[in-house]
Design a protein around this motif. Structure first.
Motif, PDB file in Angstrom:
ATOM      1  N   ALA A 322      96.322  95.936 -39.451  1.00  0.00           N
ATOM      2  CA  ALA A 322      95.035  95.252 -39.322  1.00  0.00           C
ATOM      3  C   ALA A 322      94.744  94.563 -40.643  1.00  0.00           C
ATOM      4  O   ALA A 322      95.234  94.971 -41.691  1.00  0.00           O
ATOM      5  CB  ALA A 322      93.928  96.241 -38.975  1.00  0.00           C
ATOM      6  N   GLY A 323      93.962  93.516 -40.583  1.00  0.00           N
ATOM      7  CA  GLY A 323      93.579  92.828 -41.805  1.00  0.00           C
ATOM      8  C   GLY A 323      94.199  91.454 -41.915  1.00  0.00           C
ATOM      9  O   GLY A 323      94.900  90.983 -41.018  1.00  0.00           O
ATOM     10  N   GLN A 324      93.939  90.820 -43.041  1.00  0.00           N
ATOM     11  CA  GLN A 324      94.409  89.465 -43.276  1.00  0.00           C
ATOM     12  C   GLN A 324      95.419  89.433 -44.416  1.00  0.00           C
ATOM     13  O   GLN A 324      95.815  90.484 -44.931  1.00  0.00           O
ATOM     14  CB  GLN A 324      93.206  88.558 -43.535  1.00  0.00           C
ATOM     15  N   THR A 325      95.854  88.238 -44.777  1.00  0.00           N
ATOM     16  CA  THR A 325      96.946  88.109 -45.730  1.00  0.00           C
ATOM     17  C   THR A 325      96.500  88.009 -47.173  1.00  0.00           C
ATOM     18  O   THR A 325      97.326  88.129 -48.078  1.00  0.00           O
ATOM     19  CB  THR A 325      97.803  86.878 -45.392  1.00  0.00           C
ATOM     20  N   ASN A 326      95.224  87.793 -47.415  1.00  0.00           N
ATOM     21  CA  ASN A 326      94.708  87.714 -48.776  1.00  0.00           C
ATOM     22  C   ASN A 326      93.638  88.771 -48.998  1.00  0.00           C
ATOM     23  O   ASN A 326      92.910  89.147 -48.077  1.00  0.00           O
ATOM     24  CB  ASN A 326      94.113  86.335 -49.070  1.00  0.00           C
ATOM     25  N   MET A 327      93.535  89.206 -50.227  1.00  0.00           N
ATOM     26  CA  MET A 327      92.525  90.192 -50.591  1.00  0.00           C
ATOM     27  C   MET A 327      91.121  89.641 -50.331  1.00  0.00           C
ATOM     28  O   MET A 327      90.902  88.438 -50.364  1.00  0.00           O
ATOM     29  CB  MET A 327      92.702  90.531 -52.073  1.00  0.00           C
ATOM     30  N   PHE A 328      90.183  90.537 -50.065  1.00  0.00           N
ATOM     31  CA  PHE A 328      88.787  90.184 -49.798  1.00  0.00           C
ATOM     32  C   PHE A 328      88.624  89.415 -48.489  1.00  0.00           C
ATOM     33  O   PHE A 328      87.684  88.651 -48.315  1.00  0.00           O
ATOM     34  CB  PHE A 328      88.181  89.378 -50.949  1.00  0.00           C
ATOM     35  N   GLY A 329      89.598  89.567 -47.562  1.00  0.00           N
ATOM     36  CA  GLY A 329      89.440  88.979 -46.244  1.00  0.00           C
ATOM     37  C   GLY A 329      89.877  87.538 -46.116  1.00  0.00           C
ATOM     38  O   GLY A 329      89.612  86.898 -45.100  1.00  0.00           O
ATOM     39  N   GLY A 330      90.568  87.005 -47.110  1.00  0.00           N
ATOM     40  CA  GLY A 330      91.023  85.626 -47.038  1.00  0.00           C
ATOM     41  C   GLY A 330      92.337  85.497 -46.300  1.00  0.00           C
ATOM     42  O   GLY A 330      92.968  86.476 -45.921  1.00  0.00           O
ATOM     43  N   GLY A 331      92.771  84.254 -46.118  1.00  0.00           N
ATOM     44  CA  GLY A 331      94.043  84.003 -45.465  1.00  0.00           C
ATOM     45  C   GLY A 331      93.939  84.088 -43.958  1.00  0.00           C
ATOM     46  O   GLY A 331      92.854  83.957 -43.377  1.00  0.00           O
ATOM     47  N   VAL A 332      95.061  84.335 -43.329  1.00  0.00           N
ATOM     48  CA  VAL A 332      95.110  84.430 -41.866  1.00  0.00           C
ATOM     49  C   VAL A 332      95.345  85.879 -41.456  1.00  0.00           C
ATOM     50  O   VAL A 332      95.645  86.732 -42.283  1.00  0.00           O
ATOM     51  CB  VAL A 332      96.227  83.523 -41.302  1.00  0.00           C
ATOM     52  N   ILE A 333      95.211  86.157 -40.172  1.00  0.00           N
ATOM     53  CA  ILE A 333      95.412  87.510 -39.661  1.00  0.00           C
ATOM     54  C   ILE A 333      96.863  87.932 -39.883  1.00  0.00           C
ATOM     55  O   ILE A 333      97.801  87.195 -39.576  1.00  0.00           O
ATOM     56  CB  ILE A 333      95.072  87.584 -38.163  1.00  0.00           C
ATOM     57  N   SER A 334      97.062  89.120 -40.445  1.00  0.00           N
ATOM     58  CA  SER A 334      98.413  89.637 -40.681  1.00  0.00           C
ATOM     59  C   SER A 334      99.112  89.927 -39.366  1.00  0.00           C
ATOM     60  O   SER A 334      98.487  90.388 -38.397  1.00  0.00           O
ATOM     61  CB  SER A 334      98.353  90.917 -41.513  1.00  0.00           C
ATOM     62  N   LYS A 335     100.417  89.665 -39.336  1.00  0.00           N
ATOM     63  CA  LYS A 335     101.237  89.922 -38.152  1.00  0.00           C
ATOM     64  C   LYS A 335     102.440  90.769 -38.544  1.00  0.00           C
ATOM     65  O   LYS A 335     102.906  90.715 -39.687  1.00  0.00           O
ATOM     66  CB  LYS A 335     101.722  88.610 -37.532  1.00  0.00           C
ATOM     67  N   LEU A 336     102.953  91.520 -37.608  1.00  0.00           N
ATOM     68  CA  LEU A 336     104.123  92.354 -37.875  1.00  0.00           C
ATOM     69  C   LEU A 336     105.356  91.524 -38.203  1.00  0.00           C
ATOM     70  O   LEU A 336     106.311  92.029 -38.799  1.00  0.00           O
ATOM     71  CB  LEU A 336     104.407  93.274 -36.689  1.00  0.00           C
ATOM     72  N   THR A 337     105.334  90.267 -37.841  1.00  0.00           N
ATOM     73  CA  THR A 337     106.450  89.379 -38.167  1.00  0.00           C
ATOM     74  C   THR A 337     106.350  88.796 -39.573  1.00  0.00           C
ATOM     75  O   THR A 337     107.303  88.163 -40.044  1.00  0.00           O
ATOM     76  CB  THR A 337     106.537  88.235 -37.149  1.00  0.00           C
ATOM     77  N   ASP A 338     105.218  89.001 -40.254  1.00  0.00           N
ATOM     78  CA  ASP A 338     105.097  88.549 -41.641  1.00  0.00           C
ATOM     79  C   ASP A 338     106.135  89.270 -42.492  1.00  0.00           C
ATOM     80  O   ASP A 338     106.427  90.451 -42.267  1.00  0.00           O
ATOM     81  CB  ASP A 338     103.709  88.852 -42.194  1.00  0.00           C
ATOM     82  N   THR A 339     106.686  88.569 -43.473  1.00  0.00           N
ATOM     83  CA  THR A 339     107.764  89.154 -44.272  1.00  0.00           C
ATOM     84  C   THR A 339     107.256  89.755 -45.577  1.00  0.00           C
ATOM     85  O   THR A 339     106.279  89.292 -46.156  1.00  0.00           O
ATOM     86  CB  THR A 339     108.849  88.116 -44.576  1.00  0.00           C
ATOM     87  N   ILE A 340     107.960  90.778 -46.022  1.00  0.00           N
ATOM     88  CA  ILE A 340     107.718  91.415 -47.317  1.00  0.00           C
ATOM     89  C   ILE A 340     108.881  91.025 -48.225  1.00  0.00           C
ATOM     90  O   ILE A 340     110.037  91.364 -47.961  1.00  0.00           O
ATOM     91  CB  ILE A 340     107.630  92.946 -47.192  1.00  0.00           C
ATOM     92  N   ASN A 341     108.556  90.329 -49.300  1.00  0.00           N
ATOM     93  CA  ASN A 341     109.567  89.771 -50.199  1.00  0.00           C
ATOM     94  C   ASN A 341     109.322  90.284 -51.608  1.00  0.00           C
ATOM     95  O   ASN A 341     108.336  89.912 -52.253  1.00  0.00           O
ATOM     96  CB  ASN A 341     109.487  88.237 -50.161  1.00  0.00           C
TER      97      ASN A 341
END
Length: 368
Positions: A322-341
């Protein structure tokens, strides 16, 4: 009357002892409750088997010989050259600094986000792998059970300053409070234990320490800024926010991943309270906190708490974020397909979906 008073005191002592024992086991009981589900998932894993399964343990349950081996491997990283390409960060002088840099650069996208748990799971595992593959360590990453030592973290085997500890508190100096807590029992340079002579090279970026550490020559915090390791350990936060009862409540009262991560990461949550228990510099800096080698024991515990929460209903709690891609609620909704690099410290880039189970993807470990 005196006999009656003594009898009341004795019964009260027994009551407190009994309650303490129950409370002390609450998180471990939840861990044990979930182990069957993890074993069932292990049996189905395509990458992890019972034969190569590793077990992470609390520092107090690690043998003296294994503690010394872990410490030796961590010091090896401090004494090994950085693997970063030339020009990436002038301040990164050793292999350990590569991990600090990775955290600095990604901080605003890995806290208060959908990737918080999985990113730090992979980061802590990558560190464990570096200890093993680059420094000859044969053990596993230990964790710091905040609740077990909440009453007096300084006297714990983690921070008691002995040669089998992660070094002791900073020198006690006069200093002011920071926003998370009043001034505690240190504030100065660490002077005991195996890490008393290490040099903190990177940061600060966003320090919460008094006296303030010297400014980094670069606004990014990646310039060379050598200074001592400082700590300000004390029980103020641990006795209020990281007791065993509170950790257990975080787990049992959170029915969704959104609620769970908001509580863990929120104001007075266990994650931040543990960080600011170490405090000072670099431990009290949101960006550069991995500069203190106790960071990885702390985040192994964060991972353990997530592992236990998952284990209470594993089928429904493995592939959830759950949550988004940037701290403090910014960015877009996180997805399980998002990559960790984190290629500065680990070669492989994974989708979050591969990092959700400790017995799947690159992982093969459980907690005891």
């Amino acid at each position: 009357m005196i006999h009656l008073y003594r009898g009341i005191v004795f019964l009260a002592s027994l009551f407190l002892l009994f309650c303490t024992q129950i409370s002390a086991d609450a998180v471990s009981d939840l861990q044990d409750k979930g182990r069957a589900a993890w074993n069932a998932q292990l049996a189905k894993s395509k990458t992890c088997t019972a034969a190569n399964l590793k077990v992470r343990k609390e520092w107090g349950n690690v043998t003296v010989a294994d503690r010394k081996a872990y410490i030796k491997a961590v010091l090896c990283l401090f004494n090994s050259p950085s693997k970063l390409p030339a020009g990436v960060a002038d301040g990164a002088k050793n292999r350990y600094d590569d991990f600090v840099l990775t955290h600095i650069q990604q901080t605003l996208h890995i806290h208060g986000t959908g990737s918080f748990f999985s990113w730090h799971r992979y980061f802590t595992w990558a560190y464990e792998e570096a200890l093993r593959n680059e420094c000859g360590y044969n053990g596993t990453q230990p964790y710091w059970d905040w609740g077990r030592w909440a009453a007096d973290p300084e006297s714990s085997p983690i921070f008691d300053g002995s040669d089998t500890s992660m070094s002791g508190n900073g020198q006690k100096i006069e200093h002011a409070a920071t926003s998370p807590s009043p001034a505690q029992n240190g504030g100065g340079c660490v002077q005991t234990g195996p890490f008393k002579n290490i040099t903190v090279n990177l940061g600060p970026v966003s320090p919460l320490a008094d006296p303030a550490p010297p400014k980094n020559p670069l606004s990014s915090g990646l310039g060379y800024n050598p200074r001592c390791l400082r700590r300000d350990l004390g029980p103020y936060l641990t006795t209020r926010y990281t007791t065993t009862a509170q950790i257990a409540a975080e787990i049992t009262n959170s029915k969704t991943i959104g609620t769970f991560q908001d509580i863990v990461q929120g104001k007075n949550g266990t994650h931040g309270s543990a960080h600011f228990t170490i405090g000072s510099d670099p431990g009290g800096d949101f960006f550069t906190s991995p500069g203190d080698p106790a960071f990885f024991l702390l985040h192994a515990m964060v991972d353990r708490v997530w592992y236990i929460w998952q284990g209470q209903c594993l089928e429904d709690r493995t592939q959830v974020i759950a949550g988004q891609t940037n701290m403090f609620g910014g960015g877009v909704i996180s997805k399980l397909t998002d990559t960790i690099n984190i290629t500065e410290v680990a070669k492989e880039v994974y989708p979050m979906s591969d990092l959700m189970s400790t017995v799947g993807g690159p992982f093969c470990y459980v907690y005891e």
